[in-house]
Design an enzyme around this catalytic site. Sequence first.
Site, mmCIF file in Angstrom:
data_model
loop_
_atom_site.group_PDB
_atom_site.id
_atom_site.type_symbol
_atom_site.label_atom_id
_atom_site.label_comp_id
_atom_site.label_asym_id
_atom_site.label_seq_id
_atom_site.Cartn_x
_atom_site.Cartn_y
_atom_site.Cartn_z
ATOM 1 N N HIS A 252 2.092 0.949 5.822
ATOM 2 C CA HIS A 252 1.292 2.119 5.455
ATOM 3 C C HIS A 252 -0.167 1.662 5.457
ATOM 4 C CE1 HIS A 252 5.072 2.925 3.194
ATOM 5 N NE2 HIS A 252 4.813 4.190 3.369
ATOM 6 N N ASP B 225 -1.100 -0.172 2.412
ATOM 7 C CA ASP B 225 -0.465 -1.479 2.179
ATOM 8 C C ASP B 225 -1.381 -2.599 2.648
ATOM 9 O OD1 ASP B 225 1.905 -0.079 1.658
ATOM 10 O OD2 ASP B 225 2.726 -0.442 3.661
#
Length: 458
Positions: A123, A126
């Site tokens: 993501h 992340d």
Amino acid sequence: MGREALRKDETASEEARKPESDVPYFPDLPERVPYEGPKSKNPLSFRHYDASQTIGNKTMAEHLRFAICYWHTFKGTGADPFGAPTWIRAWDTSPDPMERARNTMDAAFEFMSKLGVPFWCFHDRDIAPEADSFDQSTKNLQAMVEYAEERQWETGINLLWGTANLFSHPRYQSGAATNPDPHVFAYAAAQVRRAMDATHTLKGQGYVFWGGREGYDTLLNTNMKQEREQLARLLHMAVDYKKEIGFQGQLYIEPKPMEPTKHQYDSDAESCLNFLREFDLLAHLKLNLETNHATLAGHTMVHELQTARNANALGSIDANMGDTLLGWDTDQFPTNIYLTTEIMLEVLRMGGFTTGGLNFDAKLRRPSSDPIDLAYAHIGAMDAFARGLQIAHAIQQDGRLDKFVKDRYADWKSDFGQNILAGKANLADCESYILNSGEPTQRSGRQEMLENLINGFM
Ligand code: XLS
Ligand code: NI
Ligand code: NI
């Protein structure tokens, strides 16, 4: 961690850039986890996954296309609603968020490379910390994408798919694309744009939409009809943007029935397919199916896989498993060989993955607190799928299962059966058929015999 020397923008010598030359985050892992065969007692070796072994017309690596997920594996903390983090990671200790991000990426590529995994997934949030402004968050993301490009180049590891986290930040409390406030919709759309850019730059083979908070907690405050239209608009914008930037990857939607919301609009494969058809998106998106989400939806994973495959929309798999005694997304590592066999049979039946793969969207149990537990977990899951692949291939080669199903429907090949299927028979034709042929003969479904047949390959 003394890893700043690895940054691209510094005039580091080639020598200093090699992550291997620095202190490793996984010192107990060899440079490459070896395949030692089924008799091996070494817990840091593969017993079944032999990347170059040929099964049918492809190598194991080509069939399985393993990916490691960034969020659980490198950003997970072990925190749960009842307790604090238990996984204290050396790569996650720096007070500077960008340094933490770089250290995490070094750890990630070291780990993935040692395991010999060909792909990763992330993501946006992340890999790069969210900042106080959207603009700064984008700059952080771009810097980390550059950093990731180098790590990909050094290791030969590729991106399976990227995605945007549209569910963690408080602004998304009432949904992202399905938010009652268009201001929030715009934020989500802007984030998708930048996450697609990141995925494109890293040559991702796909881009996933998981509607984290696209659903409702109560219908008392919800305009469900419009919220679904809003979600379709975001997806259409993404389809247009994909064309605009020339991104070749496959777009996917990932079904999940509940958690975090009580009802998620993308609740299972069937409801996603209906949504995609209703809003003219079926040509543009396939499904990324996750095992534990199938369980939560009250389906088997094979049911979900077949549903998608029948619509030519089976794209990729988030490989994990749940616990039928726990009603939430436990995201456990897949170790059940019966399950991996069923999954691989479906993958073989669709002719193998193209852009998709097996992404371990799985996390350690909270008390598994050492970094080496990540290695045991992934090795076990890769072995379980390698074994599942071997068994599924053997079942296909044997042919008895497929033949049984084919024979079971053989009478549909008759003129009468074909007329029904072709829409050339009506209710009256069926009645004349019955008046001529009388009562059908009873036929056993032979479930137990087939279950024994499958067990014969285990
Ligand atoms: C959560 C989802 C998520 C997606 C990516 O349950 O599985 O991890 O795969 O957003
Ligand atoms: Ni997932
Ligand atoms: Ni999940």
